[in-house]
Design a protein around this motif. Structure first.
Motif, PDB file in Angstrom:
ATOM      1  N   UNK A 257      10.942 -14.510  84.963  1.00  0.00           N
ATOM      2  CA  UNK A 257      11.871 -14.409  86.082  1.00  0.00           C
ATOM      3  C   UNK A 257      11.351 -13.516  87.185  1.00  0.00           C
ATOM      4  N   UNK A 258      12.217 -13.288  88.149  1.00  0.00           N
ATOM      5  CA  UNK A 258      11.822 -12.525  89.329  1.00  0.00           C
ATOM      6  C   UNK A 258      12.178 -11.058  89.272  1.00  0.00           C
ATOM      7  N   UNK A 259      12.702 -10.578  88.146  1.00  0.00           N
ATOM      8  CA  UNK A 259      13.031  -9.151  88.011  1.00  0.00           C
ATOM      9  C   UNK A 259      11.885  -8.437  87.303  1.00  0.00           C
ATOM     10  N   UNK A 260      11.515  -7.290  87.831  1.00  0.00           N
ATOM     11  CA  UNK A 260      10.402  -6.565  87.232  1.00  0.00           C
ATOM     12  C   UNK A 260      10.524  -5.081  87.559  1.00  0.00           C
ATOM     13  N   UNK A 261       9.959  -4.262  86.700  1.00  0.00           N
ATOM     14  CA  UNK A 261       9.922  -2.816  86.925  1.00  0.00           C
ATOM     15  C   UNK A 261       8.480  -2.349  86.770  1.00  0.00           C
ATOM     16  N   UNK A 262       8.200  -1.188  87.361  1.00  0.00           N
ATOM     17  CA  UNK A 262       6.812  -0.725  87.363  1.00  0.00           C
ATOM     18  C   UNK A 262       6.791   0.787  87.550  1.00  0.00           C
ATOM     19  N   UNK A 263       5.815   1.439  86.952  1.00  0.00           N
ATOM     20  CA  UNK A 263       5.643   2.870  87.101  1.00  0.00           C
ATOM     21  C   UNK A 263       4.161   3.154  87.325  1.00  0.00           C
ATOM     22  N   UNK A 264       3.877   4.081  88.240  1.00  0.00           N
ATOM     23  CA  UNK A 264       2.484   4.402  88.548  1.00  0.00           C
ATOM     24  C   UNK A 264       2.399   5.836  89.052  1.00  0.00           C
ATOM     25  N   UNK A 265       1.194   6.365  89.028  1.00  0.00           N
ATOM     26  CA  UNK A 265       0.936   7.719  89.529  1.00  0.00           C
ATOM     27  C   UNK A 265      -0.032   7.620  90.695  1.00  0.00           C
ATOM     28  N   UNK A 266       0.302   8.319  91.788  1.00  0.00           N
ATOM     29  CA  UNK A 266      -0.547   8.268  92.983  1.00  0.00           C
ATOM     30  C   UNK A 266      -0.398   9.574  93.749  1.00  0.00           C
ATOM     31  N   UNK A 267      -1.525  10.213  94.021  1.00  0.00           N
ATOM     32  CA  UNK A 267      -1.491  11.455  94.794  1.00  0.00           C
ATOM     33  C   UNK A 267      -0.704  12.551  94.120  1.00  0.00           C
ATOM     34  N   UNK A 268      -0.730  12.587  92.789  1.00  0.00           N
ATOM     35  CA  UNK A 268       0.005  13.607  92.063  1.00  0.00           C
ATOM     36  C   UNK A 268       1.485  13.348  91.965  1.00  0.00           C
ATOM     37  N   UNK A 269       1.937  12.192  92.415  1.00  0.00           N
ATOM     38  CA  UNK A 269       3.350  11.836  92.357  1.00  0.00           C
ATOM     39  C   UNK A 269       3.544  10.645  91.412  1.00  0.00           C
TER      40      UNK A 269
END
Length: 349
Positions: A257-269
Motif C-alpha cells: 500500500x501507500x502508507x509507510x514510515x521511516x527513520x534516519x539519522x542526518x547531521x546528528x539529528x
C-alpha cells in the motif's frame, strides 16, 4: 423412497465428483454414464422379474421368453457389481452401459417379434426404443442400437411367420416405424445439446483456468513486491537504536500500500517520517519507494536540514519526478505526511 433418493445422491456426491470437465466429448459421455450406471443396473435387475408370470400366462408356447427376461436380470446384476467398483466405473462406465443398452434393446425387440407383434408387448417395445435418446451414448451408437432393436424385431417376427395383414398389425407396424424415426431425430437433438453444453463448459473452464493462473501470478508478484516494500521499512533493531519505547502497526489493505514510515539519522539529528502516498496497492507502493528515495537523498545532501525545508524539497522533487504541474483546482499525485526531527541539543524537541 426419499431415503433411496438421498442414498443415490450421496453415492454420486462421494464417488462421482467431477472436478474438471474432460478434454474430449467421449470422456464427458463416460462421466455422464458413470452417474447413471448404478441406477440403470438396479432398474434392469428387478424391472422385468414381475413379467415372468405374465409371459407364461400369455404365451406359454414361447419357452425362450423367461430366458430372455432372466438374461436381462443377470446383465443388470453384473452392471450393479461393476458400478460399485470405482476404478471400473470411472474408466469403463460408457462401455458397460452400451452393452447393457444393447442387450435391453435387442432382447426387447426379439421378445416383441417372438410374440408376433402382440399389442400387449408392442407398447413396452416402443417405450424401450424411446429410452435411447435419454442415455448418454455417442450418436452413432444410439442410432446403431435403434437399428438393431428394430431389426431384431422384424427378423424374429419374420422367422416366426409374422405378417402385417390385419389392421391391428399394420397399426403396430406404423407405431414401430414412427417411433424409430422420431427416436432417431431425438438422438440427434439430444446429442447436439450434450455436445454444446460440454463444449461451452470446457470454454468457460479454460477461461477460468486462465483467469486463475493470471490472478495467481499477480498475487505472487504483489507478494514479492511486499517483501521489497518491507525492506524499506526500518527493522525493530534499527528503531531500538533511536527510541527506547515504540510501537509499530503497519497493515496495508491490499498486501502492499501507500502508507509507510521511516527513520534516519542526518547531521546528528534523528528524523521520523510518516507518509500516506496517493493510490492503493501496487501504485501506492511504488510511490512510497519514490518518496523515500527522494527523502534519503535530501537528508544525505543536506545534513541536519529542518523538517519544513526537507518537506518543501520533497514536494518539488516529487512534482518533477512525476512530471506534474500543480494547477488550481486539480488534484495531483503525491503524498501526505509528517516529518519529525529529534535534535539531541534540544531535549524537548
Amino acid at each position: 423412497m426419499k431415503k433411496l433418493i438421498l442414498l443415490y445422491q450421496n453415492y454420486f456426491r462421494l464417488f462421482n465428483r467431477q472436478r474438471d470437465y474432460p478434454d474430449t466429448y467421449k470422456e464427458e459421455l463416460n462421466y455422464q454414464a458413470s452417474r447413471i450406471i448404478l441406477l440403470c443396473g438396479i432398474i434392469i435387475l428387478v424391472a422385468w422379474l414381475p413379467y415372468l408370470a405374465y409371459d407364461s400366462a400369455i404365451h406359454p408356447e414361447i419357452t425362450a421368453l423367461p430366458g430372455l427376461r432372466l438374461g436381462l436380470t443377470v446383465t443388470g446384476a453384473i452392471t450393479v457389481i461393476l458400478a460399485l467398483i470405482p476404478a471400473i466405473r470411472h474408466r469403463y462406465a460408457l462401455i458397460i452401459l452400451i452393452f447393457l443398452g444393447a442387450y435391453l434393446e435387442i432382447a426387447t425387440g426379439v421378445i416383441t417379434g417372438m410374440t408376433m407383434c402382440d399389442p400387449v408387448y408392442i407398447g413396452g417395445f416402443l417405450f424401450i426404443l424411446m429410452l435411447i435418446p435419454l442415455v448418454p451414448f455417442p450418436r452413432i451408437v444410439s442410432w446403431s442400437l435403434m437399428i438393431c432393436a428394430v431389426g431384431a424385431f422384424f427378423l424374429t417376427g419374420t422367422l416366426r411367420g409374422m405378417v402385417f395383414t390385419t389392421t391391428s398389425q399394420r397399426y403396430s407396424l406404423n407405431d414401430v416405424l414412427t417411433t424409430a424415426v422420431v427416436g432417431s431425430i431425438f438422438i440427434y437433438i439430444t446429442d447436439k445439446i450434450r455436445y454444446k453444453n460440454w463444449s461451452s463448459a470446457v470454454k468457460v473452464q479454460t477461461q477460468n483456468t486462465s483467469i486463475e493462473n493470471a490472478n495467481r501470478n499477480i498475487i505472487n508478484s504483489i507478494t514479492y513486491t511486499k517483501r521489497i516494500q518491507e525492506s524499506f521499512l526500518p527493522s525493530c533493531t534499527r528503531l531500538k537504536s533511536f527510541f527506547n519505547d515504540f510501537m509499530v502497526l503497519w497493515q496495508p489493505r491490499d498486501i502492499v500500500g501507500g502508507d509507510i514510515y521511516y527513520v534516519a539519522s542526518s547531521g546528528g539529528k534523528t528524523y521520523l517520517c510518516l507518509f500516506d502516498c496517493t493510490g492503493h496497492g501496487v501504485p501506492g507502493a511504488f510511490l512510497t519507494t519514490v518518496t523515500l528515495g527522494i527523502l534519503e537523498r535530501i537528508l544525505i545532501e543536506r545534513p541536519g536540514i529542518d523538517p519544513a525545508s526537507a518537506l518543501a524539497r520533497l514536494n518539488s522533487s516529487l512534482q518533477y519526478r512525476l512530471h506534474e504541474e500543480v494547477q488550481a483546482g486539480k488534484s495531483s499525485d503525491g503524498a501526505d505526511g509528517v516529518l519529525l526531527c529529534f535534535d539531541p541539543h534540544y531535549p524537548d524537541s
